[in-house]
Design a protein around this motif. Sequence first.
Motif, PDB file in Angstrom:
ATOM      1  N   ALA A  18       0.819  -1.213   0.000  1.00 24.56           N
ATOM      2  CA  ALA A  18       0.000   0.000   0.000  1.00 24.56           C
ATOM      3  C   ALA A  18       0.858   1.270   0.000  1.00 24.56           C
ATOM      4  CB  ALA A  18      -0.958  -0.004   1.184  1.00 24.56           C
ATOM      5  N   ASP A  19       2.009   1.212   0.673  1.00 25.48           N
ATOM      6  CA  ASP A  19       2.887   2.386   0.715  1.00 25.48           C
ATOM      7  C   ASP A  19       3.853   2.452  -0.464  1.00 25.48           C
ATOM      8  OD1 ASP A  19       4.742   0.400   1.337  1.00 25.48           O
ATOM      9  OD2 ASP A  19       5.195   1.181   3.337  1.00 25.48           O
ATOM     10  N   GLY A  20       3.826   1.439  -1.338  1.00 24.14           N
ATOM     11  CA  GLY A  20       4.681   1.424  -2.519  1.00 24.14           C
ATOM     12  C   GLY A  20       6.125   1.058  -2.263  1.00 24.14           C
ATOM     13  N   TYR A  21       6.480   0.746  -1.017  1.00 24.16           N
ATOM     14  CA  TYR A  21       7.884   0.465  -0.671  1.00 24.16           C
ATOM     15  C   TYR A  21       8.383  -0.851  -1.268  1.00 24.16           C
ATOM     16  CZ  TYR A  21      12.172   0.093   2.011  1.00 24.16           C
ATOM     17  OH  TYR A  21      13.486  -0.026   2.371  1.00 24.16           O
ATOM     18  N   ASP A  33      11.226  -9.882 -10.124  1.00 25.91           N
ATOM     19  CA  ASP A  33      12.187  -8.845  -9.751  1.00 25.91           C
ATOM     20  C   ASP A  33      11.541  -8.044  -8.633  1.00 25.91           C
ATOM     21  OD1 ASP A  33      13.740  -6.418  -9.647  1.00 25.91           O
ATOM     22  OD2 ASP A  33      14.475  -6.885 -11.654  1.00 25.91           O
ATOM     23  N   GLU A  34      12.199  -8.000  -7.477  1.00 25.10           N
ATOM     24  CA  GLU A  34      11.651  -7.285  -6.325  1.00 25.10           C
ATOM     25  C   GLU A  34      12.470  -6.046  -6.048  1.00 25.10           C
ATOM     26  OE1 GLU A  34      11.424  -7.785  -1.527  1.00 25.10           O
ATOM     27  OE2 GLU A  34      10.878  -9.541  -2.709  1.00 25.10           O
ATOM     28  N   ALA A  35      11.777  -4.920  -5.906  1.00 29.22           N
ATOM     29  CA  ALA A  35      12.407  -3.663  -5.533  1.00 29.22           C
ATOM     30  C   ALA A  35      11.958  -3.308  -4.123  1.00 29.22           C
ATOM     31  CB  ALA A  35      12.008  -2.565  -6.505  1.00 29.22           C
ATOM     32  N   ARG A  36      12.862  -2.634  -3.402  1.00 38.19           N
ATOM     33  CA  ARG A  36      12.563  -2.171  -2.039  1.00 38.19           C
ATOM     34  C   ARG A  36      13.013  -0.727  -1.916  1.00 38.19           C
ATOM     35  NH1 ARG A  36      12.173  -6.293   2.454  1.00 38.19           N
ATOM     36  NH2 ARG A  36      11.489  -8.143   1.338  1.00 38.19           N
ATOM     37  N   GLY A  37      12.051   0.150  -1.692  1.00 40.02           N
ATOM     38  CA  GLY A  37      12.391   1.576  -1.612  1.00 40.02           C
ATOM     39  C   GLY A  37      13.048   2.039  -2.902  1.00 40.02           C
ATOM     40  N   ASN A  38      14.202   2.678  -2.789  1.00 36.28           N
ATOM     41  CA  ASN A  38      14.936   3.151  -3.960  1.00 36.28           C
ATOM     42  C   ASN A  38      15.832   2.079  -4.562  1.00 36.28           C
ATOM     43  OD1 ASN A  38      13.851   5.734  -3.778  1.00 36.28           O
ATOM     44  ND2 ASN A  38      15.437   6.409  -2.354  1.00 36.28           N
ATOM     45  N   ARG A  39      15.870   0.915  -3.942  1.00 37.87           N
ATOM     46  CA  ARG A  39      16.755  -0.154  -4.414  1.00 37.87           C
ATOM     47  C   ARG A  39      16.029  -1.033  -5.433  1.00 37.87           C
ATOM     48  NH1 ARG A  39      19.319  -4.999  -0.874  1.00 37.87           N
ATOM     49  NH2 ARG A  39      20.587  -5.867  -2.552  1.00 37.87           N
ATOM     50  N   LYS A  40      16.304  -0.790  -6.694  1.00 35.79           N
ATOM     51  CA  LYS A  40      15.719  -1.605  -7.755  1.00 35.79           C
ATOM     52  C   LYS A  40      16.426  -2.949  -7.774  1.00 35.79           C
ATOM     53  CE  LYS A  40      14.259   2.174 -10.675  1.00 35.79           C
ATOM     54  NZ  LYS A  40      14.218   2.713 -12.034  1.00 35.79           N
ATOM     55  N   SER A  41      15.692  -3.972  -8.153  1.00 32.64           N
ATOM     56  CA  SER A  41      16.254  -5.331  -8.273  1.00 32.64           C
ATOM     57  C   SER A  41      16.968  -5.772  -7.001  1.00 32.64           C
ATOM     58  CB  SER A  41      17.186  -5.426  -9.481  1.00 32.64           C
ATOM     59  OG  SER A  41      16.482  -5.138 -10.670  1.00 32.64           O
ATOM     60  N   ALA A  42      16.345  -5.502  -5.852  1.00 36.07           N
ATOM     61  CA  ALA A  42      16.916  -5.942  -4.571  1.00 36.07           C
ATOM     62  C   ALA A  42      17.000  -7.462  -4.523  1.00 36.07           C
ATOM     63  CB  ALA A  42      16.072  -5.407  -3.419  1.00 36.07           C
ATOM     64  N   ALA A  76       4.993 -13.370   3.156  1.00 35.86           N
ATOM     65  CA  ALA A  76       5.972 -13.069   4.220  1.00 35.86           C
ATOM     66  C   ALA A  76       5.540 -11.897   5.102  1.00 35.86           C
ATOM     67  CB  ALA A  76       7.343 -12.823   3.604  1.00 35.86           C
ATOM     68  N   GLY A  77       4.287 -11.891   5.507  1.00 35.62           N
ATOM     69  CA  GLY A  77       3.790 -10.841   6.374  1.00 35.62           C
ATOM     70  C   GLY A  77       3.431  -9.551   5.645  1.00 35.62           C
ATOM     71  N   MET A  78       3.619  -9.529   4.344  1.00 27.28           N
ATOM     72  CA  MET A  78       3.292  -8.352   3.546  1.00 27.28           C
ATOM     73  C   MET A  78       1.969  -8.570   2.813  1.00 27.28           C
ATOM     74  SD  MET A  78       6.954  -7.414   1.835  1.00 27.28           S
ATOM     75  CE  MET A  78       7.488  -9.110   1.518  1.00 27.28           C
ATOM     76  N   VAL A  79       1.321  -7.471   2.485  1.00 25.51           N
ATOM     77  CA  VAL A  79       0.098  -7.489   1.697  1.00 25.51           C
ATOM     78  C   VAL A  79       0.385  -6.656   0.454  1.00 25.51           C
ATOM     79  CG1 VAL A  79      -2.346  -6.880   1.652  1.00 25.51           C
ATOM     80  CG2 VAL A  79      -1.302  -7.680   3.784  1.00 25.51           C
ATOM     81  N   LEU A  80       0.264  -7.293  -0.715  1.00 23.30           N
ATOM     82  CA  LEU A  80       0.574  -6.610  -1.966  1.00 23.30           C
ATOM     83  C   LEU A  80      -0.644  -6.609  -2.883  1.00 23.30           C
ATOM     84  CD1 LEU A  80       3.315  -8.569  -1.216  1.00 23.30           C
ATOM     85  CD2 LEU A  80       4.207  -6.902  -2.800  1.00 23.30           C
ATOM     86  N   TYR A  81      -0.770  -5.531  -3.642  1.00 19.69           N
ATOM     87  CA  TYR A  81      -1.902  -5.325  -4.538  1.00 19.69           C
ATOM     88  C   TYR A  81      -1.398  -5.208  -5.970  1.00 19.69           C
ATOM     89  CZ  TYR A  81      -3.925  -4.130  -0.057  1.00 19.69           C
ATOM     90  OH  TYR A  81      -4.328  -4.156   1.263  1.00 19.69           O
ATOM     91  N   LEU A  82      -2.147  -5.742  -6.906  1.00 21.21           N
ATOM     92  CA  LEU A  82      -1.776  -5.667  -8.313  1.00 21.21           C
ATOM     93  C   LEU A  82      -2.029  -4.258  -8.833  1.00 21.21           C
ATOM     94  CD1 LEU A  82      -0.796  -7.206 -10.828  1.00 21.21           C
ATOM     95  CD2 LEU A  82      -3.187  -7.774 -11.290  1.00 21.21           C
TER      96      LEU A  82
END
Length: 90
Positions: A18-21, A33-42, A76-82
């Motif tokens: 929800a926060d886009g992080y 491919d997972e990004a976290r914050g400003n880190r692309k391709s984490a 993993a404890g996260m909720v993600l939306y398409l």
Amino acid sequence: MNTEYANSHPYVGMWVTADGYIRHELLPKGRYDEARGNRKSAYQGKYTIEGNHIEYVDDTGFTADGDFIDGVLYHAGMVLYLESKEGGEQ
């Protein structure tokens, strides 16, 4: 990218918290491919989907899983939306 193939599975696309992080891009042909914050391709790796269950194996061998319930990915404890596939941002 072959659009016909990319759209062949309803879970292919960009999944975001929800926060886009956290952003999980489920790519065609079973890669992510997972990004976290400003880190692309984490994190990058392979995924498989059986029914509404997803299994991840990143390129270092770490494994995780999640479930799609009512159009939401619980991982993993996260909720993600398409993200909407309209608008050309994918």
